[in-house]
Design an enzyme around this catalytic site. Structure first.
Site, mmCIF file in Angstrom:
data_model
loop_
_atom_site.group_PDB
_atom_site.id
_atom_site.type_symbol
_atom_site.label_atom_id
_atom_site.label_comp_id
_atom_site.label_asym_id
_atom_site.label_seq_id
_atom_site.Cartn_x
_atom_site.Cartn_y
_atom_site.Cartn_z
ATOM 1 N N ASP A 1 -2.240 -2.032 6.507
ATOM 2 C CA ASP A 1 -2.384 -1.516 7.866
ATOM 3 C C ASP A 1 -3.823 -1.467 8.348
ATOM 4 O OD1 ASP A 1 -3.274 0.473 6.206
ATOM 5 O OD2 ASP A 1 -2.213 2.099 7.215
ATOM 6 N N ASP B 1 0.849 -1.179 0.000
ATOM 7 C CA ASP B 1 0.000 0.000 0.000
ATOM 8 C C ASP B 1 0.890 1.235 0.000
ATOM 9 O OD1 ASP B 1 0.985 -0.173 2.524
ATOM 10 O OD2 ASP B 1 -0.935 -0.077 3.554
ATOM 11 N N ASP C 1 -7.354 -4.574 4.685
ATOM 12 C CA ASP C 1 -6.214 -5.300 4.122
ATOM 13 C C ASP C 1 -6.133 -6.744 4.630
ATOM 14 O OD1 ASP C 1 -5.070 -3.108 2.647
ATOM 15 O OD2 ASP C 1 -4.433 -2.267 4.567
#
Length: 867
Positions: free
Chosen positions: A600, A339, A604
C-alpha cells in the site's frame, strides 16, 4: 509552458461551497479530455481488413457477378450475410470489452485527495478538485492538479511523467520561483507527478486540460497490449492450426477440382468457359471457407470477452483490474507475499494503552499531547490510520489538537521515511522551541537518555504488547537549540510509548487456509517488529517451521547464494525494508515461482512492479497503485483468494472453448477432405460452414467465456508457467470426440451416397446431414461446460444464463435456416418427426459424457472414503 502563477490569490482556510461552484463554473472540472477516439464506423471497417475476410469478399463479389449471368443469387446473398454476421458480432463484443475497460480505467479519477475547504480538512475525489483548493500532499501521493506551494517540507517530486527527470526538490519560498536546475519552477507542483519524499500544501492554479500535462495532450489510458504467457501459447496454437487448415484446404481444392475435371467431361471438354469459372470459383470458395473454419479467429475474441467479463465481475468482488494480463496470471500464482496492516488486519488503529514516562505525569501529558498534535501529517479521520488514532487519543483527553497546532510555529521538519522509521518536527510553542520525535521504539530509544528503571519498564511494556501483535510507537522530546533537526537527534527525553491495536480481519484465517489448500504459499513481509509479525502469522494460520522467520537486516546480510537457498523456507520477514521485499520476490521468481505481492505504500512500489501480479490496496498511495496490476478496493486478503479463483476459472473457460472449437474444426475438415476423396458433392456448403463457424467462434465464446467461476478450482494445484494450454487429457478428448463425430457423420454420408436408387446424395439428405452435424456440436457444448470436472452438465445449469441463451439462439437459428434457408443454404424443410429423431439421436453425445462423469464421481467418492 502555459504555467501562470503571478496574481494567484488563495484563501488559507480553503474555499467554501459557493466558491467551489464558482471556480468549477469558471475553470472547469479536473478531468483530462481523452484522446480523440477513432469513429465507430472506422473500427467496424477495420474488421473487414482481415486477410481471410478480404479473400472471401473478393470471391463473393466474383460469385455475384456470375450470378447475374445464370440468375442464381441465393447462395451468393447467403455468403454476404454470413460474412456480415461474422464480422459484426465479433466487432460488437470487442467494442463492448473495450468500453468496459475504459469504464474501469475512469475509476482512477475517483482517487481521494486531501483538501481544506471551509476551514475543515476532508477527502474529495480527484475529479472534484477546483482552482483555488488548498491540497495536502505527502509521500506516495500523486499530484491531482497544478498549483503553487504554500508549505513544503523536504518535498521531492518525480517529474519523469513530464520531463524524464526522476527527482527534483520543491520549495514553497516565493523567492524560489525561478526554475534553477529544474524544468519547472521550484515552487510549483504539476498534475500526474509523484511525491517521493516529504510533504507539502499548495493552492491549485490549474485543473484538467489547463494543467501542464493537459497542454502536452498526454494520453492517460492504460496500455493493454501486454503479451502474456497465455497470449504466446494461443499464438503458437493458432499458427499450428492455421498451417494444418491451409494444407487440408489446399488438398481439398485440388482433389475436388481434379475429380470434377475427370468426371464432368461434358463441361471441361466444351467451350463453356463461364461454367468452368463457376466450378473453379465454387471449389476456391470451399477452400477459403475451410481456412476460415480452421483459423481460430475466435480465440482473440474469446480471450478478450472472458477478460472483459472477468474484469466486470471481479470489480463486484472488490478487485479493480488495472492491467488485463493480471486476470489470468492470478490463476498461476503459487506464492503470495503480503504485508500486514490493512490486508491481514482491519487498519482501524486505536490506542490500547499509553505508557507515559517522567516524574510529573500531568505536565508530561500536556507536553505529550502537544507533541502528538504537532508532529503529524494527519487530521481527525483523514490521514495515516496510526496518526489518526493518536489524534483521537488526544481528543479523548478533551484537547483541541487543531488549536494547539494553530498556536505553534513550525521551524523545521524531518518527514517520516521507511529507512529512518521515524519523523521529527521542530516548533516554537509559547515562545519556547521544542524538538518532537516519533517512531519505532528501538530507533527512538537509542536517541534518548534513559536510566535503567525506565528502560526496564519500557522493554517489559514492549514485550507484552508486541507479543499480542500490537503496534508500538515511541515519542520523545527535548528543547531545540539548534537550526537543523539532523544535528539534534540525541539527548532526547522519552515521553511515552503507545501501544496501538489493529485486530486481524475475521475472514483472513479462512482465506489463508483456502490459499494453502490451493497450493499457494503465503509469506508475510512487514515493517513491524519480530514479535508482532510472528504472532500475526500464528493467528492467521502460518505454522512456524525451521528457518521460517528472518529480519530484514539479517536477510540483507545473506549472500545471493544463501538467500536463494533459504527463500522458499521463509514465511515471515519482519522489520523489512523496500529492497528486502523486492529481493525476496526476485529470488522466489528465480526458483520458478509465480509471485503476487500486496502493498500500500510508496516503499512497496519496487516489489509490486517486479512481481508477476502486483496487488495494491484501495487505501494505498498512488505510487503503489500505479506500480500494481490490480487494486484490492476493500484492502481484504479474501479479495486475493477471489482473484485466484477468477484467474483459474478464466483459464479453464478458455480451455473449454478450445476443446469445443477444435472438435468442430477437426470434424469439419475431415468431413470435407473425406467427401472429396469419395467424390460426393460438398457435404457442407460455403454458407453452411460460415454458419457453423459463427456457432464455433462467436456463440461458443459467449457461452463458455460467460460461465461463472467455480470454487472447486481452489482444490487444484497452481499450473506451471510452462504448461501448454492443451493438456494431454484435453488433446485426447479432442481427438476422441472429433474422430467419433467424423466416423458417425461419414458413415451417414456414405449411406446416403450408396444406399440410394439415384446413386447420389439428395438435398433433403444433405439437410439432415447438416442439422445432425450442428446438433452434435450443440450437445457437445454441455461436455465442454464440464471439462476438467466430474460434475453433471445439469449442475447449476439455470445459473449459466449465457450458455442457455446461446443454446436457444443456435436452435432457433438452425430451425430458421433449415425451414426457410432454401437455395441460400441448400436446405429442405424437415418434418417434426425428423427433428425429434435428430435431436434425440445426437443427444447420445451428452448422455455418454454424463455416464463418464458419473463413473469419475463414483471413483472419487471411493477414493475419498478410503482416506
Amino acid at each position: 509552458m502555459g504555467i501562470e502563477t503571478s496574481g494567484i490569490a488563495f484563501a488559507r482556510d480553503g474555499l467554501n461551497e459557493k466558491e467551489v461552484n464558482e471556480s468549477r463554473s469558471k475553470h472547469g472540472d479536473n478531468m483530462l479530455t481523452p484522446p480523440r477516439k477513432v469513429p465507430i464506423w472506422k473500427l467496424y471497417i477495420e474488421k473487414y481488413k482481415d486477410s481471410i475476410i478480404l479473400i472471401l469478399l473478393v470471391a463473393a463479389t466474383v460469385s455475384l457477378i456470375l450470378a447475374f449471368v445464370d440468375g442464381k443469387f441465393m447462395e451468393t446473398i447467403g455468403i454476404f450475410i454470413a460474412i456480415f454476421l461474422a464480422t459484426t458480432i465479433g466487432f460488437y463484443f470487442e467494442y463492448d470489452a473495450a468500453k468496459r475497460f475504459e469504464m474501469l480505467s475512469s475509476l482512477n479519477e475517483e482517487q481521494p485527495v486531501k483538501v481544506r475547504r471551509g476551514g475543515q480538512v476532508t477527502n474529495i475525489a480527484r475529479r472534484d478538485v477546483v482552482v483555488g483548493d488548498i491540497v495536502f500532499v505527502e509521500t506516495g501521493d500523486e499530484i491531482p492538479a497544478d498549483g503553487m506551494l504554500i508549505v513544503s517540507s523536504d518535498l521531492q517530486i518525480d517529474e519523469s511523467s513530464l520531463t524524464g527527470e526522476q527527482l527534483t526538490t520543491k520549495h514553497a519560498d516565493t523567492d524560489k520561483y525561478g526554475k534553477g536546475d529544474s524544468a519547472y519552477p521550484q515552487n510549483m507542483v504539476l498534475r500526474s507527478t509523484m511525491v517521493m519524499n516529504g510533504s507539502g500544501e499548495y493552492s491549485v492554479t490549474a485543473v484538467g486540460d489547463h494543467t501542464e500535462i493537459g497542454n502536452v495532450a498526454r494520453s492517460s489510458t492504460e496500455d493493454t497490449g501486454i503479451k502474456t504467457p497465455l497470449d504466446l501459447q494461443l499464438n503458437r496454437l493458432a499458427k499450428l492450426i492455421s498451417k494444418v487448415g491451409f494444407a487440408i484446404a489446399g488438398a481439398a481444392f485440388v482433389i475436388f477440382l481434379v475429380h470434377d475435371i475427370i468426371t464432368n467431361t461434358t463441361l471441361w471438354h466444351s467451350d463453356n468457359y463461364l461454367g468452368m469459372a463457376e466450378e473453379i470459383l465454387k471449389y476456391f470458395m470451399m477452400a477459403v471457407t475451410l481456412i476460415v473454419m480452421a483459423v481460430p479467429e475466435g480465440l482473440p475474441m474469446a480471450v478478450t470477452l472472458a477478460l472483459a467479463l472477468n474484469m466486470r465481475r471481479m470489480l463486484k468482488s472488490n478487485n479493480l483490474v488495472r492491467k488485463l494480463h493480471a486476470c489470468e496470471t492470478m490463476g498461476a500464482v503459487n506464492v503470495i507475499c503480503t504485508d500486514k496492516t490493512g490486508t491481514l488486519t482491519q487498519n482501524r488503529m486505536r490506542v490500547e494503552e499509553m505508557m507515559i514516562f517522567g516524574d510529573n505525569e500531568k505536565l508530561q501529558q500536556e507536553l505529550l499531547t502537544t507533541a502528538i498534535a504537532i508532529n503529524t501529517t494527519a487530521h481527525t479521520g483523514v490521514g495515516n490510520p496510526t496518526e489518526v488514532a493518536l489524534l483521537e487519543w488526544v481528543s479523548s483527553k478533551g484537547i483541541d489538537y487543531q488549536k494547539v497546532r494553530s498556536e505553534a510555529e513550525t521551524t523545521d521538519l524531518m518527514p517520516f521515511s521507511t529507512e529512518r522509521k521515524m519523523m521529527a518536527t521542530a516548533v516554537k510553542v509559547e515562545g519556547k522551541e521544542w524538538l518532537f520525535v516519533k517512531g519505532a521504539p528501538e530507533i527512538v530509544m537509542q536517541m534518548c537518555d534513559i536510566d535503567d528503571g525506565e528502560r526496564s519498564r519500557a522493554e517489559a511494556f514492549l514485550n507484552e504488547k508486541q507479543g499480542k501483535a500490537m503496534r508500538t510507537l515511541a515519542l520523545a522530546a527535548k528543547p531545540f537549540v539548534g537550526d537543523k533537526i539532523e544535528n539534534e537527534l540525541k539527548g532526547l527525553r522519552l515521553q511515552a510509548i503507545a501501544a496501538l491495536e489493529d485486530p486481524i480481519r475475521e475472514d483472513v484465517p479462512d482465506a489463508v487456509a483456502q490459499c494453502q489448500n490451493a497450493g499457494i504459499e503465503v509469506k508475510i513481509v512487514t515493517g513491524d517488529i519480530s514479535g508482532t509479525a510472528i504472532e500475526i502469522a500464528r493467528q492467521i494460520g502460518i505454522k512456524p517451521s525451521n528457518g521460517f522467520h528472518i529480519t530484514g537486516a539479517e536477510f540483507a546480510a545473506l549472500s545471493d547464494e544463501e538467500a536463494f537457498a533459504r527463500v522458499e523456507r521463509l514465511k515471515v520477514i519482519s522489520r523489512a525494508r523496500p529492497q528486502d521485499k523486492q529481493r525476496l520476490v526476485q529470488m522466489l521468481q528465480k526458483h520458478g515461482n509465480v509471485v503476487a505481492v500486496t502493498g500500500d505504500g510508496t516503499n512497496d512500489a519496487p516489489a509490486l512492479h517486479h512481481a508477476h501480479v502486483g496487488l495494491s490496496l484501495g487505501s494505498g498511495t498512488s505510487v503503489a497503485k500505479q506500480a500494481s496490476d490490480m487494486t484490492l478496493l476493500d484492502d481484504s486478503f479474501r479479495s486475493i483468494t477471489h482473484a485466484v479463483m477468477w484467474g483459474r476459472s478464466l483459464y479453464r473457460n478458455i480451455q473449454r472453448f478450445l476443446f469445443f472449437q477444435l472438435v468442430v474444426n477437426l470434424t469439419a475438415l475431415l468431413l470435407v477432405l473425406a467427401g472429396s476423396l469419395i467424390g460426393t458433392e460438398l457435404p457442407l456448403t460455403v454458407t453452411q460452414i460460415l454458419w457453423v463457424n459463427l456457432i464455433m467462434d462467436t456463440f461458443a465464446a459467449m457461452a463458455l467465456a460467460s460461465l461463472p467461476p467455480s470454487r472447486e478450482v481452489m482444490k487444484d494445484k497452481p499450473r506451471s508457467q510452462n504448461d501448454f494450454i492443451l493438456s494431454r487429457p484435453i488433446i485426447r478428448g479432442i481427438l476422441f470426440c472429433g474422430l467419433s463425430f467424423f466416423v458417425m457423420l461419414f458413415a451417414m454420408l456414405w449411406h446416403c451416397l450408396y444406399d440410394d436408387a439415384d446413386f447420389g446424395v439428395q438435398r433433403h439428405e444433405l439437410t439432415i446431414f447438416f442439422t445432425t452435424f450442428v446438433m452434435l456440436q450443440v450437445w457437445n457444448l454441455f461436455n465442454a461446460k464440464t471439462l476438467g470436472s466430474s460434475h453433471s452438465a445439469f449442475r447449476y445449469l439455470l445459473r449459466d444464463h449465457g450458455l442457455l441463451i446461446v443454446l436457444l439462439s443456435i436452435m432457433v437459428g438452425q430451425w430458421l435456416i433449415v425451414e426457410f434457408g432454401g437455395n441460400m443454404f441448400r436446405t429442405d424443410g424437415l418434418t417434426w418427426q425428423e427433428w425429434a429423431l435428430i435431436i434425440s439421436a445426437t443427444s447420445i453425445v451428452m448422455w455418454l459424457g454424463e455416464v463418464w462423469r458419473l463413473i469419475k464421481r463414483i471413483k472419487n467418492n471411493i477414493a475419498n472414503d478410503a482416506r
